[in-house]
Motif scaffolding. Structure first.
Motif, PDB file in Angstrom:
ATOM      1  N   CYS A 125     -32.336   3.456 -39.447  1.00 17.32           N
ATOM      2  CA  CYS A 125     -33.717   3.727 -40.347  1.00 17.32           C
ATOM      3  C   CYS A 125     -34.348   2.449 -40.925  1.00 17.32           C
ATOM      4  O   CYS A 125     -35.484   2.534 -41.215  1.00 17.32           O
ATOM      5  N   ALA A 130     -37.698   4.186 -41.743  1.00 15.35           N
ATOM      6  CA  ALA A 130     -37.504   5.765 -41.946  1.00 15.35           C
ATOM      7  C   ALA A 130     -36.589   5.858 -43.149  1.00 15.35           C
ATOM      8  O   ALA A 130     -35.772   6.866 -43.311  1.00 15.35           O
ATOM      9  N   ALA A 206     -39.187   8.903 -35.623  1.00 22.85           N
ATOM     10  CA  ALA A 206     -39.387   7.428 -36.296  1.00 22.85           C
ATOM     11  C   ALA A 206     -38.325   6.327 -35.244  1.00 22.85           C
ATOM     12  O   ALA A 206     -38.601   5.401 -35.124  1.00 22.85           O
TER      13      ALA A 206
END
Ligand SMILES: Cc1cc2nc3c(=O)[nH]c(=O)nc-3n(C[C@H](O)[C@H](O)[C@H](O)COP(=O)(O)OP(=O)(O)OC[C@H]3O[C@@H](n4cnc5c(N)ncnc54)[C@H](O)[C@@H]3O)c2cc1C
Length: 415
Positions: A125, A130, A206
């Motif tokens: 992430c 993200a 993402a």
């Protein structure tokens, strides 16, 4: 004609994480799906990255519960009667895996993957931009009776052994965490280390965008066309035939459709599940997903609304939806939390890809050179995707795997 080192077949959360891990190591990769990235099973889950998992949901050992399920009075599980003969061998193996010593073995063999679940997602992430989809508030399991809470004792003992944070709460303490809940429960357990996702589709997208930014290619194609064209694997795509030295099968519940014609038959079944979003009434909010353990549903706060997800349904994967469980739990969920109007006209239906021992397969395909398998993540495909990506890519690239992959080998079913 496109040519790559590796074709990853299936762009759910698992395939996308595998593809991203590969491209990060300098491998040339095409991620192939017949639909949109993350739009199948990975779209509709409850969004919980459950690194805290100890025991899988098991075949009921309590006759009362079994009878309630048989009579379709329990919302925890539903079934299509005509499907039972077909699913019976799988259910029998699932029941065998529910013996206490087998459950403990599952807890131990799955621990290395679960232990990496959150940190591996956090890392992906961070680089995929993200992090805003991750909520670090744990998840809350509610128990309406002393009996159902008492049944968690063994799980919490094993969690303590593994060093997994969990806090038993009385009703008032749980209400202090989630003030919009109504006091229809008696006990709660807060699994503090779990992380939840506010939009699972956006998370997968993402990861896919990061994959593409690192040079990965996303192609539209049907994995049914996969065949060996020595020395490559070939799959037909909208961009023409794609040749790859190796292929990874990440088709989730659809993997058997492609693997069985290639001679790989593994005991995958699906546990179907439904969701529907509801707008909260007034100022009601949820800061984390909440499980009503006695009734098998989750209320998960999502960008689209409060997502109400159901327990399991044993039915053919492609049979028309029969969302009886949603209808059953909706009044119970409304009793617990002020759910307003439904967002969609119809519920969403997905199929958890499950092996009877509740472990995924992360391994080479038996008897097929250059074909790898990463599917069957059951209730934890979101949870385990990033850790699975790391593990299989370490195996594929000759690096030292972060854990022993033997418990996830496809060969375990041949024994
Ligand atoms: C109601 C519900 C709640 C859940 N809650 C959670 C949760 O809170 N936490 C958690 O960790 N897990 C949860 N899960 C489980 C999780 O959603 C799944 O384990 C996970 O999404 C599986 O991901 P996958 O990538 O293996 O499969 P999928 O997301 O299904 O991806 C497979 C991909 O393969 C593609 N495909 C299929 N056939 C072909 C073909 N012939 N050619 C090309 N492409 C093809 C599909 O289009 C799809 O994109 C839940 C599941 C359900 C149903």
């Amino acid at each position: 004609m496109p040519r790559v080192d590796v074709a990853v077949l299936g762009a759910g959360i698992v395939g996308t994480a595998v593809a991203l891990h590969l491209v990060k190591r300098g491998v040339s990769v095409a991620l192939v799906d017949r639909g949109g990235v993350g739009e199948a099973t990975s779209y509709g889950n409850a969004g919980i990255i459950e690194g805290n998992t100890i025991f899988p949901p098991a075949f009921p050992s309590d006759w009362n519960e079994l009878i309630r399920i048989a009579l379709k009075r329990s919302p925890v599980a539903n079934y299509h009667l005509a499907f039972l003969p077909q699913i019976a061998p799988w259910l029998s193996a699932f029941r065998a895996a529910a013996r206490p010593e087998r459950l403990l073995e599952t807890a131990r063999t799955m621990r290395p993957l679960f232990a990496r679940a959150v940190s591996e997602h956090e890392a992906l992430c961070a680089e995929a931009g993200a992090a805003q989809y991750l909520r670090h508030a744990g998840w809350l399991k509610l128990y309406r009776s002393d009996r159902s809470f008492a049944a968690t004792t063994r799980e919490r003992e094993v969690a303590a052994e593994f060093g997994i944070a969990n806090v038993p709460l009385d009703r008032d303490a749980a209400l202090a965490l989630e003030p919009s809940l109504n006091p229809v429960f008696r006990h709660a357990v807060h699994w503090q280390g779990a992380v939840s996702v506010s939009n699972p589709l956006a998370l997968t997208r993402a990861y896919a965008a990061r994959f593409a930014a690192l040079g990965g290619t996303i192609l539209s194609g049907d994995a049914h066309t996969l065949h060996r064209l020595h020395p490559h694997w070939r799959v037909e795509t909208a961009a023409g035939p794609l040749d790859a030295d190796e292929a990874v099968m990440t088709l989730g519940p659809w993997a058997p459709d492609v693997l069985e014609p290639l001679g790989v038959k593994l005991p995958l079944a699906v546990k179907r599940g439904y969701h529907r979003h509801f707008r909260p009434h007034g100022n009601a909010v949820l800061d984390r997903p909440v499980l009503d353990a006695d009734n098998g549903y989750v209320l998960a706060p999502m960008e689209q609304g409060i997502r109400l997800t159901t327990g399991v349904e044993f039915a053919p994967r492609d049979a028309p939806p029969t969302p009886a469980q949603l209808a059953h739990v909706l009044p119970l969920a409304r009793e617990l939390f002020a759910l307003g109007a439904a967002v969609e006209a119809q519920p969403w239906l997905g199929a958890r890809p499950c092996f009877p021992d509740s472990r995924p397969v992360i391994s080479r395909a038996p008897g097929l050179n250059g074909l790898w398998l990463a599917y069957g993540h059951a209730h934890w495909g979101l949870t385990l995707a990033a850790a699975t990506g790391r593990l299989i890519v370490e195996m594929m690239t000759g690096a030292t795997p972060f854990c022993d992959p033997a418990p996830y080998d496809a060969g375990r079913f041949a024994k």
